[in-house]
Enzyme design. Structure first.
Site, short mmCIF file in Angstrom:
data_model
loop_
_atom_site.label_atom_id
_atom_site.label_comp_id
_atom_site.label_asym_id
_atom_site.label_seq_id
_atom_site.Cartn_x
_atom_site.Cartn_y
_atom_site.Cartn_z
N ASP A 26 0.82 -1.22 0.00
CA ASP A 26 0.00 0.00 0.00
C ASP A 26 0.85 1.27 0.00
OD1 ASP A 26 -2.32 -1.54 0.04
OD2 ASP A 26 -2.38 -1.61 2.21
N GLN A 77 -6.77 0.02 12.19
CA GLN A 77 -7.26 -1.36 12.32
C GLN A 77 -7.77 -1.58 13.75
OE1 GLN A 77 -7.82 -3.22 9.90
NE2 GLN A 77 -6.12 -3.45 8.46
N LYS A 107 -0.36 -8.37 -2.06
CA LYS A 107 -1.64 -7.72 -2.28
C LYS A 107 -1.41 -6.45 -3.09
CE LYS A 107 -4.60 -4.30 -0.53
NZ LYS A 107 -5.69 -3.77 0.26
N LYS A 122 -11.92 -4.58 -3.74
CA LYS A 122 -13.19 -4.62 -2.98
C LYS A 122 -14.34 -4.03 -3.78
CE LYS A 122 -11.04 -4.26 1.58
NZ LYS A 122 -9.66 -3.95 1.18
N ASP A 168 -20.60 -2.53 -6.41
CA ASP A 168 -21.29 -1.77 -7.44
C ASP A 168 -22.43 -2.63 -8.01
OD1 ASP A 168 -21.81 0.21 -9.45
OD2 ASP A 168 -19.70 0.79 -9.39
O1 C5P Z 1 -1.30 -1.95 6.84
P1 C5P Z 1 -2.21 -3.05 7.24
O2 C5P Z 1 -1.47 -4.27 7.78
O3 C5P Z 1 -3.33 -2.62 8.14
O4 C5P Z 1 -2.86 -3.54 5.87
C1 C5P Z 1 -3.91 -4.46 5.80
C2 C5P Z 1 -4.29 -4.64 4.37
O5 C5P Z 1 -5.41 -5.50 4.30
C3 C5P Z 1 -4.67 -3.33 3.68
O6 C5P Z 1 -4.15 -3.41 2.37
C4 C5P Z 1 -6.18 -3.35 3.66
O7 C5P Z 1 -6.73 -2.68 2.55
C5 C5P Z 1 -6.46 -4.85 3.59
N1 C5P Z 1 -7.78 -5.26 4.08
C6 C5P Z 1 -8.26 -4.93 5.33
N2 C5P Z 1 -9.53 -5.28 5.72
C7 C5P Z 1 -10.32 -5.98 4.91
C8 C5P Z 1 -9.84 -6.36 3.64
C9 C5P Z 1 -8.56 -5.98 3.27
O8 C5P Z 1 -7.53 -4.32 6.13
N3 C5P Z 1 -11.51 -6.37 5.31
#
Ligand code: C5P
Length: 234
Positions: free
Chosen positions: A9, A186, A31, A60, A63
């Protein structure tokens, strides 16, 4: 055997390519989401494929059926390994993607997003349903509609794994090595070891790796925790 997916990311092409280079053979699954795709475009997918890496394309989708179906067809034709769609998109959307996949005889896995790991109860209390119940409902429907797996948090993982065995895939983001020291968006978090132990096929980790000065060391640490988790699977 649970595995690691590293989330790229970053909005800097040089840093993304440097990270992939530094992690070398330690990581074979990445990812690609909206940040890295908007930064590098298709070039990133081609590069990862050329290097023999697997791709979790996490856009994700959420739509109407016609839009998601046609966008999914493009991704399936790019032969990515997995891609995501919100299960809240509903039956028609999910079934139309499953149909495209079957028509193209593709191995690409369709992964349903349940409830984002950044959300907690009070943020969605207007829905009048507890997060674990909502996740359970979405997974049940997703399974019936033909998806290959789901994304959920460590909190719902055990409940889903008990009901849906392998090869149904469970992917867990919101993974932190040290749960106590985390200060980011998170919320429903878990550790690599716990996630694997409870039956996750993949954990997705971003910031703890790419924000670290020595990402390869953190990856090694996570991989050893995954190994422990695999050993101690229930
Ligand atoms: O930086 P971090 O470890 O929080 O990244 C988690 C990754 O998982 C991010 O790319 C985020 O978009 C993805 N993700 C998430 N929750 C979801 C699906 C995907 O955090 N439900």
């Amino acid at each position: 055997m649970g595995k690691l997916i590293v989330a790229l990311d970053l909005d800097d092409k040089k840093r993304i390519y440097e990270l992939i280079k530094r992690l070398g053979n330690k990581v074979d699954f990445y990812k690609v989401g909206i940040i890295s795709y908007f930064t590098c475009g298709d070039e990133l997918i081609k590069k990862l494929k050329k290097e023999g890496k697997k791709i979790f394309l996490d856009f994700k989708f959420f739509d109407i059926p016609n839009t998601v179906k046609n966008a999914s067809k493009i991704l399936i034709e790019k032969e990515v390994d997995m891609f995501t769609v919100h299960l809240m998109s509903g039956e028609q959307v999910i079934k139309s993607i499953v149909e495209v996949k079957q028509k193209l005889k593709s191995e690409t896995k369709i992964i349903g997003v349940t409830v984002l790991t950044s959300l907690v109860e009070k943020e969605i209390d207007f829905l009048n349903i507890k997060i674990d119940k909502l996740v359970e409902k979405l997974v049940n429907y997703g399974y019936k509609w033909g998806i290959d797996g789901v994304v959920c948090s460590g909190q719902e993982l055990e409940m889903i794994r008990t009901k849906y065995k392998s090869p149904f895939l469970i992917i867990v983001p919101g993974v932190r090595i040290d749960e106590k020291n985390k200060k980011d968006d998170q919320k429903r978090i878990t550790t690599p070891e716990q996630a694997i132990k409870k039956g996750a096929d993949f954990i997705v980790v971003g910031r703890p790796i790419y924000e670290n000065k020595e990402p390869e060391k953190i990856v090694e640490k996570i991989l050893s925790k995954i190994k422990n988790g695999n050993k101690n699977m229930d």
